[in-house]
Design an enzyme around this catalytic site. Sequence first.
Site, PDB file in Angstrom:
ATOM      1  N   ASP A  20      -0.648 -12.950  -5.103  1.00 23.56           N
ATOM      2  CA  ASP A  20      -1.821 -12.443  -5.889  1.00 23.56           C
ATOM      3  C   ASP A  20      -3.251 -13.146  -6.147  1.00 23.56           C
ATOM      4  O   ASP A  20      -3.330 -14.285  -6.413  1.00 23.56           O
ATOM      5  CB  ASP A  20      -1.323 -12.398  -7.444  1.00 23.56           C
ATOM      6  CG  ASP A  20      -2.134 -11.460  -8.161  1.00 23.56           C
ATOM      7  OD1 ASP A  20      -3.242 -10.951  -7.796  1.00 23.56           O
ATOM      8  OD2 ASP A  20      -1.676 -11.489  -9.375  1.00 23.56           O
ATOM      9  N   ASP A  67      -8.068  -8.014  -4.384  1.00 25.54           N
ATOM     10  CA  ASP A  67      -6.981  -8.387  -5.188  1.00 25.54           C
ATOM     11  C   ASP A  67      -5.685  -7.922  -4.422  1.00 25.54           C
ATOM     12  O   ASP A  67      -4.952  -6.626  -4.701  1.00 25.54           O
ATOM     13  CB  ASP A  67      -7.168  -7.720  -6.582  1.00 25.54           C
ATOM     14  CG  ASP A  67      -6.076  -7.993  -7.315  1.00 25.54           C
ATOM     15  OD1 ASP A  67      -5.352  -8.753  -7.272  1.00 25.54           O
ATOM     16  OD2 ASP A  67      -6.002  -7.163  -8.654  1.00 25.54           O
TER      17      ASP A  67
END
Length: 370
Positions: A15, A222
């Site tokens: 992440d 992201d």
Amino acid sequence: MLVGNPPRPYFLDIDTGSDLMWIQCDAPCTSCAKGAHPLYKPRNVNMIPPKNPYCVEVQENLKSKYCDNCHQCDYEIEYADRSSSVGVLAKDELQLVLANGTGTKPNVVFGCAYDQQGTLLNTLASTDGILGLSRAPISLPSQLASHGLINNVIGHCLRTDTNGGYLFLGNDFVPQWRMSWVPMLNNPFPNLYQAQLMKMNYGGKELRLGSTSYGQGTVVFDSGSTYTYFTDQAYKALISMLEEISSEDLIKDASDTTLPICWRAKFPVRSIEEVRQFFKPLNLQFGSKWRIVFTKLWIPAEGFLTISEKGNVCLGILDGSNVHDGSAIILGDISLRGQLFVYDNVNQKIGWIRSNCERPEKVPSLPSFF
């Protein structure tokens, strides 16, 4: 990741949009999903005290902060989809492999998570936690760089078939040629990987970015987001342009609630390639109003479409105003596939290059990890 002594394996979601690496933890656990491996068991010597600088960092936005009587450092993270993780900070050995094949075992600070809520619990069926890779001091790459173990550079390459790929920390595997580079922005999200967007087209038609100055927008990269999110105006413009694809071969299917918009073909779709002729690529142009030449990121149909269990094809681009403030475009992992992305925190730039993502290639440089 191999954590502890003796080392135990844990599967973590990569992440780039969050700060803290955390693992589900028997602390004891209040709300943990049955993950891929047994829960991490901390010892008292692993606990981070409240006065630790990393504790001050994670508690910066918490309502309840440092207390004199506490013997541990509590943290709470809320993600864009309103799911959350609560736990305490711990410190333990992390087993890493150097690019030259040798190993090292630095002590790193991470979250010992004992209370997860929301949709996050669903993804934890196959993983044990999240690997935060942002620019924050507590992120794993920032910690390793502060120890002098790597240059603060991150690279990830996700295969288009959703199976496989690779991640590296450090600059050993950064290609020296043919990379497209754009400057990394420090605002409006200081810890995220973001760049300035000048223009975005679907096919040859421009998508208005909306609510931005000088026609400029912000793009956040992201990998922790499954889907891509547009500003409200860009999303509505894209939906309007997609109306023209309706035909006998591809019809909207409102009964498929996998995503807001899905289309039914005359046959169950098994691969995006079977329907890609109905869609046009997205073209993002990065730069600034003072630059004549733009740097472009081309996203094919495979980068914004997904196949539902019904065999329909669905749009993996959503309205960002429904999950965050909608001021930025967020490129989720659906749009990051088939390319190597590099986040160079040393030189403050973001780069990409088309790749099959099979294996990283070593280039002459300083020692690093992957």
